[in-house]
Write an enzyme that holds these catalytic residues in place. Structure first.
Site: not given
Ligand code: GLP
Length: 256
Positions: A67, A136, A138, A143
């Site tokens: 992403d 959330n 995702h 989303e």
């Molecule tokens: C972000 C990214 C995701 C990531 C997720 C969790 O928004 N877009 O690709 O896996 O949230 O992030 P974290 O591992 O820092 O909790």
């Protein structure tokens, strides 16, 4: 879906590292979809150490970016592409020509998303997806609600995602409001998926992911219907509310 609960973050990263090295050893030219975010960083450090100790060779891997924020140049300090290069591609010695960027700065990002999917399909699909879990539910920036057949596309970020991404860049005002994400249809078709989840703040969303209803409202719950999904959690994320027997009744292939 298999759930592996490790004692702490380091043990979880090692356990996911064991699995990934075993996959790469069997398939050195695997196509890998790579998440950023904080959670997989321990896993990537683990891989970098093992590669330094010559436990495996990553030079033939093909890397696809999961992403990206919309409108950022690849050298913008907030770009997820740069983060992926620094944390995964460079430490593993993967040649730059093996890396497929998700071009969030394209003039026509939807067309660029379609071309990105064609590149994945031409490569034979994703062999292994490394994913983190959004607060959330995702995956990437899919989303909620995210349909299982959703394509790689432009999305508006929810306030939950803007808030949680603010931690990476020193405040929510730094976070772009839109993003380009690999779609659920590519994620759910991966031959193997490793989802890494850490910390007590993920407890509720983790339980909805692995044992709640399968629903677009919790995009990660769609993984319950996907092939070969392994969820690596630390004990803080899983919690201790459920007894060992209760968890095994819920998810028979569970290691706690
Ligand atoms: C972000 C990214 C995701 C990531 C997720 C969790 O928004 N877009 O690709 O896996 O949230 O992030 P974290 O591992 O820092 O909790």
């Amino acid at each position: 879906m298999r759930l592996i609960v490790a004692d702490d973050y380091d043990a979880m990263s090692q356990s996911a590292g064991d699995e990934l090295v075993s996959i790469i050893t069997k398939r050195p030219s695997a196509s890998v979809l790579v998440a950023t975010g904080n959670t997989p960083m321990g896993l990537y450090r683990e891989l970098a150490n093992r590669r330094q100790n010559r436990q495996f060779d990553a030079s033939r891997l093909r890397v696809f970016q999961l992403d990206e924020y919309l409108g950022l140049a690849p050298d913008d300090r907030r770009s997820l592409y740069g983060w992926m290069l620094r944390s995964f591609v460079e430490p593993l010695g993967i040649p730059s020509e093996n890396v497929v960027r998700l071009p969030g700065d394209s003039d026509d990002p939807d067309a660029a998303g379609a071309a990105f999917e064609e590149t994945i399909l031409a490569a034979g699909g994703i062999d292994v997806a490394i994913l983190g879990l959004g607060p959330n539910g995702h995956l990437g920036f899919n989303e909620p609600p995210a349909e299982p057949d959703s394509p790689t596309r432009v999305v508006d970020l929810t306030s939950a995602s803007i808030d949680s991404n603010g931690q990476y860049w020193g405040g929510t005002e730094q976070v772009p409001r839109r993003a380009l994400t690999t779609g659920m249809r590519i994620l759910l078709a991966a031959r193997q998926t490793l989802l890494v989840v850490s910390g007590a703040h993920k407890r509720d969303i983790l339980s909805r992911t692995v044992s709640g209803p399968i629903t677009p409202d919790v995009p990660a719950s769609l993984l319950q219907a996907a092939p070969n999904v392994m969820v690596f959690a630390d004990r803080a994320a899983w919690g201790s509310d459920l007894s060992r027997q209760a968890v095994q009744a819920l998810l028979p292939a569970t290691e706690i």
